[in-house]
Design an enzyme around this catalytic site. Structure first.
Site, PDB file in Angstrom:
ATOM      1  N   CYS A   1      20.817 -28.241  33.551  1.00 52.54           N
ATOM      2  CA  CYS A   1      19.825 -29.076  34.228  1.00 52.54           C
ATOM      3  C   CYS A   1      20.352 -29.523  35.598  1.00 52.54           C
ATOM      4  CB  CYS A   1      19.485 -30.295  33.382  1.00 52.54           C
ATOM      5  SG  CYS A   1      18.271 -31.381  34.169  1.00 52.54           S
TER       6      CYS A   1
ATOM      7  N   GLN B   1      16.938 -28.572  21.947  1.00 52.13           N
ATOM      8  CA  GLN B   1      18.022 -28.594  22.930  1.00 52.13           C
ATOM      9  C   GLN B   1      18.528 -30.028  23.100  1.00 52.13           C
ATOM     10  OE1 GLN B   1      17.696 -28.287  27.431  1.00 52.13           O
ATOM     11  NE2 GLN B   1      18.505 -26.247  26.980  1.00 52.13           N
TER      12      GLN B   1
ATOM     13  N   PRO C   1      13.407 -23.899  28.271  1.00 51.00           N
ATOM     14  CA  PRO C   1      13.212 -25.342  28.072  1.00 51.00           C
ATOM     15  C   PRO C   1      12.999 -26.065  29.399  1.00 51.00           C
ATOM     16  CG  PRO C   1      15.544 -24.831  28.011  1.00 51.00           C
ATOM     17  CD  PRO C   1      14.835 -23.517  28.201  1.00 51.00           C
TER      18      PRO C   1
ATOM     19  N   GLU D   1      11.998 -28.950  31.524  1.00 52.98           N
ATOM     20  CA  GLU D   1      11.813 -30.384  31.335  1.00 52.98           C
ATOM     21  C   GLU D   1      10.529 -30.874  32.018  1.00 52.98           C
ATOM     22  OE1 GLU D   1      12.581 -34.256  30.066  1.00 52.98           O
ATOM     23  OE2 GLU D   1      13.378 -32.312  29.438  1.00 52.98           O
TER      24      GLU D   1
END
Length: 317
Positions: free
Chosen positions: A107, A77, A16, A18
């Protein structure tokens, strides 16, 4: 010790990323093949139940049973710090068609960490436990609740405790980016730390970080003792990396990649190349430069261009 056979046994998950791996990129990479699951960019949860339209915007695949057009399952997510609101939104994501829900504890972005989301939560083992416990209780038992974490924030001192907390709270699986927040994306990835964690938790782990080639995948699997791998930047630098790993396919030629760059304009996938294409194709070339020297020359020719039509002319040159 011999390198393991990755052709049939490894499960490959698209990371994932971003601002990079949106539904268009998920569509294109899963059309190429090799991925078993995609995880979306994070949906930021603060203090409310988000409307369904937010989830459909972030994950249009929900309109098609949570599958990409190629048939690959997609998992939403979530990122946040409030267990109750994360739980409410997790329930909604699954009801809308997400194949389980993933929680972001990895993150590294400063803006996210300042608002107590992502990797900064790795400093609070109890918070990890409370969040996963609440989400697990809210989501039907047959739906997986997974988590993505780093080895820590400033150091790795809580890596094992954090993974144990996620397991104890009911996580179905943990994807581990084998670096701390402070280490960012600087090589190396500490795959051996994943093996340490694997020695003390029973749930499946997924190894992530610095997998750019079949050889990297084999070394990662040996050092991490993980069967499953998560691919991020490596899949952007070599678009058929998943097939290279799984099927030992030949890496895509530059001619094939250049054709992909043209199709990424949206003629086949997105349907609207106007504002989207110029910036994203330049961003993608930044990753492709690692594997293809030709991408450096192409970027030099297009980096000042603002119209998709002009970029497509250069791609055809």
């Amino acid at each position: 010790m011999t390198a393991p056979d990755l052709q049939s046994s490894a499960r490959l998950i698209l990371a994932p990323m971003e601002g990079v791996v949106d539904h268009l990129m998920r569509d294109m990479l899963t059309r190429i093949g090799g991925f078993d699951l995609c995880v979306t960019e994070f949906v930021r949860i603060v203090d409310q139940l988000l409307p369904a339209k937010v989830y459909h915007r972030m994950c249009p695949e929900l309109h098609q049973g949570g599958l990409t057009p190629a048939g690959t399952p997609v998992r939403v997510q979530l990122l946040g710090q409030d267990p109750d609101w994360l739980a409410e939104n997790a329930r909604q994501a699954v009801e809308l068609g997400s194949h389980g829900v993933d929680l972001n504890f990895g993150c590294p972005a400063k803006t996210v960490n300042k608002s107590k989301g992502g990797a900064v939560l790795l400093k609070e083992t109890d918070s990890l436990y409370r969040i996963v416990s609440a989400v697990r209780a809210a989501v039907p038992a047959q739906q997986p609740v997974t988590a993505k974490m780093r080895l820590g924030f400033e150091d790795k001192s809580l890596a094992i405790a954090n993974a144990q907390a996620l397991e104890a709270a009911g996580a179905s699986q943990i994807a581990i980016h084998a670096r701390t927040k402070v280490e960012g994306y600087n090589p190396p990835a500490y795959w051996d730390w994943i093996a340490r964690i694997r020695g003390v938790v029973q749930i499946p782990l997924v190894a992530n970080g610095e997998i750019w080639s079949l050889a990297d995948a084999q070394r990662c699997r040996l050092e991490s003792r993980c069967q499953d791998l998560m691919l991020g930047r490596g899949a952007l630098a070599l678009p058929n990396l998943a097939r290279v790993i799984k099927q030992q396919a030949e890496p895509m030629s530059w001619e094939q990649v250049r054709a992909l760059l043209s199709r990424y304009s949206g003629y086949e996938i997105y349907g609207d190349k106007g504002k989207y294409y110029p910036n994203r194709v330049k961003q993608w070339l930044g990753y492709l430069k690692r594997q293809y020297p030709q991408a450096i020359e192409l970027f030099a020719r297009i980096h000042t261009l603002q119209r998709a039509e002009d970029i497509l002319v250069q791609l055809a040159a």
